[in-house]
Design an enzyme around this catalytic site. Structure first.
Site: not given
Ligand code: NAD
Length: 486
Positions: A256, A289
């Site tokens: 997502e 999002c």
């Molecule tokens: P992010 O991708 O930076 O991090 C998300 C998660 O992934 C965190 O727990 C992080 O520690 C982990 N992560 C980072 N690198 C990783 C790796 N290499 N391997 C495994 N895990 C890893 O995102 P964010 O900044 O925390 O969240 C914001 C983003 O999330 C925005 O783009 C937003 O639109 C999206 N979002 C989408 C939805 C949806 O349902 N579509 C809902 C909420 C947020």
């Protein structure tokens, strides 16, 4: 077990692995966006490769027990967890409000309850979700839903509690064990949930919590070949990394991801309702999002819409997330606010017009609610997710142009349409390329409806049976009806 006092709530800051709280040699700080310079709210265990190994091992062992619970037995535990979440609403709300600056009143009134509802919904669904069983071709055919095994659940920092329950409930209901890795910018509400899973009676290893940095312990978790499902919410950049790991081990993966939703205002709409809705896209400092961040307004009503929009935006109150009067809380992290400011600065330099806002707020982590009229549809602020209180406004002259603009980004998560014409609502709704369309409303979704995006907004669908299906391995059992085998 190490704990931290967060607003009067005792929060565990270690990992929960196989039913035991386990620390790490290293920690990472989580600061409150409400008082950033005060120093860390808590120093949280910083998991590494060994932590990931132990957590996946515990989940694999726990699967031997939880995976054998009947759907009715699982449902009982899930309902107990929902009861406990409801009973701990104030504690969860306070911790989320301090850790991520989520509005306390919204957490108390809606979001914690919705988190509990996720567990109730899946408790009921997994029991109701009967196996298919039919006769055809002289055979009895049975479709069995087998739990898949350990599932890694990786969640983002915005709305961390609610979004976590969204992913955890179907995984656990399906009979999978989970290893949950919350985001490092808001890790604390997950620790309260972990505590409640123990009280609810999940067997050891059914729910495991691993804290730490995404590129470290997160990457180690998704690379483990004992993991049978990966479900992720976050950014497209991270999804690409996780997708590679999932491909390596041939593991089903849902993502997502971000959005760049249009909020379309037709001249026939209730203009004040549309303008009010548009201004409220600044809610949660735009860290949503699903937000309709591209205002697409029929040219003939642009000026009147803008006047009403500005009036509604002017009435919104920036403040502390614990204050009832606050509409717009601080942003989650100084780095994120700087990234948002970078978008606005580049837009200004590129010749886009800043119609309101466009600056950091001194003395807090707020960013001014900002509206930009771009030079063209190719402007960076139109095409990229900003994830802050920054909207763009563009005009269209007819329905065809409105749809073309709405569908013109690489994202496809959601859209909001304002019109009083039922025919137009359906025509436009069907023509949009995205996973969710709200007409004359926003955000409320029946939890059984599918949720997810097209394009770079994601892979797969959550919600209702869709997530249960993802977390199960289906088996078709075919038993010859005649006594003589053929
Ligand atoms: P992010 O991708 O930076 O991090 C998300 C998660 O992934 C965190 O727990 C992080 O520690 C982990 N992560 C980072 N690198 C990783 C790796 N290499 N391997 C495994 N895990 C890893 O995102 P964010 O900044 O925390 O969240 C914001 C983003 O999330 C925005 O783009 C937003 O639109 C999206 N979002 C989408 C939805 C949806 O349902 N579509 C809902 C909420 C947020």
């Amino acid at each position: 077990m190490r704990t931290a006092d967060v607003g009067g709530v005792n929060v565990p800051v270690d990992h929960l692995i196989g039913g035991r709280w386990i620390g790490s040699d290293q920690t990472f700080p989580t600061n409150s966006p409400l008082d950033w310079d005060h120093g860390p709210l808590a120093d949280v265990a910083r998991g590494d490769q060994a932590t990931a190994d132990a957590a996946v091992g515990a989940a694999a062992e726990g699967f031997e027990t939880w995976g054998r619970f009947t759907p009715a037995e699982r449902a009982e535990v899930l309902h107990r967890l929902a009861d406990l979440i409801e009973a701990n609403t104030d504690e969860i709300a306070m911790v989320e409000s301090l850790d991520m600056a989520f509005l306390l009143a919204s957490m108390r009134a809606r979001l914690v309850a919705r988190g509990a509802l996720n567990f109730r919904l899946y408790a009921d669904l997994v029991v109701e979700h009967a196996e298919r069983d039919w006769d055809a071709k002289n055979m009895r055919n049975v479709v069995q839903r087998m739990p898949a095994g350990p599932a890694v659940v990786i969640t983002p920092w915005n709305a961390p509690f609610m979004l976590s329950t969204w992913k955890l409930a179907p995984a656990l209901a399906a009979g999978n064990t989970v290893i949950h890795k919350p985001a490092e910018w808001s890790p604390l509400s997950a620790a309260l949930l972990a505590e409640l899973t123990i009280e609810a009676g999940f067997p050891d290893g059914a729910y495991n919590l691993v804290q730490g940095i995404g590129e470290e312990v997160g990457a180690a978790l998704v690379a483990d070949d004992r993991v049978r499902r990966i479900t992720f919410t976050g950014s497209p950049v991270t999804a690409r990394h996780i997708g590679r790991a999932a491909a390596e081990n041939i593991v089903p993966f849902t993502a997502e991801l971000g959005g760049k939703g249009p909020l379309m205002v037709f001249a026939d709409s209730d203009l004040d309702a549309a303008a009010h809705r548009a201004a409220w896209q600044f809610d949660d400092s735009g860290q949503v999002c699903l937000a309709g961040t591209r205002l697409l307004v029929e040219a003939s009503v642009r000026d009147e819409f803008l006047e009403r929009f500005n009036a509604h935006a002017d009435a919104m109150v920036m403040g502390d997330s614990r204050d009832e009067a606050t509409d717009i809380a601080p942003m989650v992290h100084p780095e994120h606010r700087a990234a948002v400011d970078g978008f606005v600065t580049r837009a200004r330099e590129a010749g886009d017009t800043i119609l309101r806002g466009g600056h950091l707020v001194e003395g807090s982590l707020h960013y001014e609610p900002t509206l930009i009229e771009p030079l063209s549809n190719d402007s960076e602020v139109v095409q990229s997710e900003i994830f802050g209180p920054v909207l763009t406004i563009q005009t269209f002259s007819d329905e065809a142009e409105a749809i073309e603009l709405a569908n013109s980004t690489a994202y496809g998560l959601s859209a909001i349409v304002y019109t009083t014409s039922a025919e137009r609502a359906e025509r436009v709704g069907r023509a949009l390329r995205c996973g969710l369309v709200w007409v004359n409303t926003f955000l409320v979704r029946d939890l059984t409806a599918p949720f997810g995006g097209c394009g770079i907004s994601g892979i797969g669908r959550e919600g209702g049976d869709h997530a249960l299906e993802f977390h199960s391995d289906l088996k078709t059992l075919m038993i010859l009806n005649d006594s003589v085998p053929n």
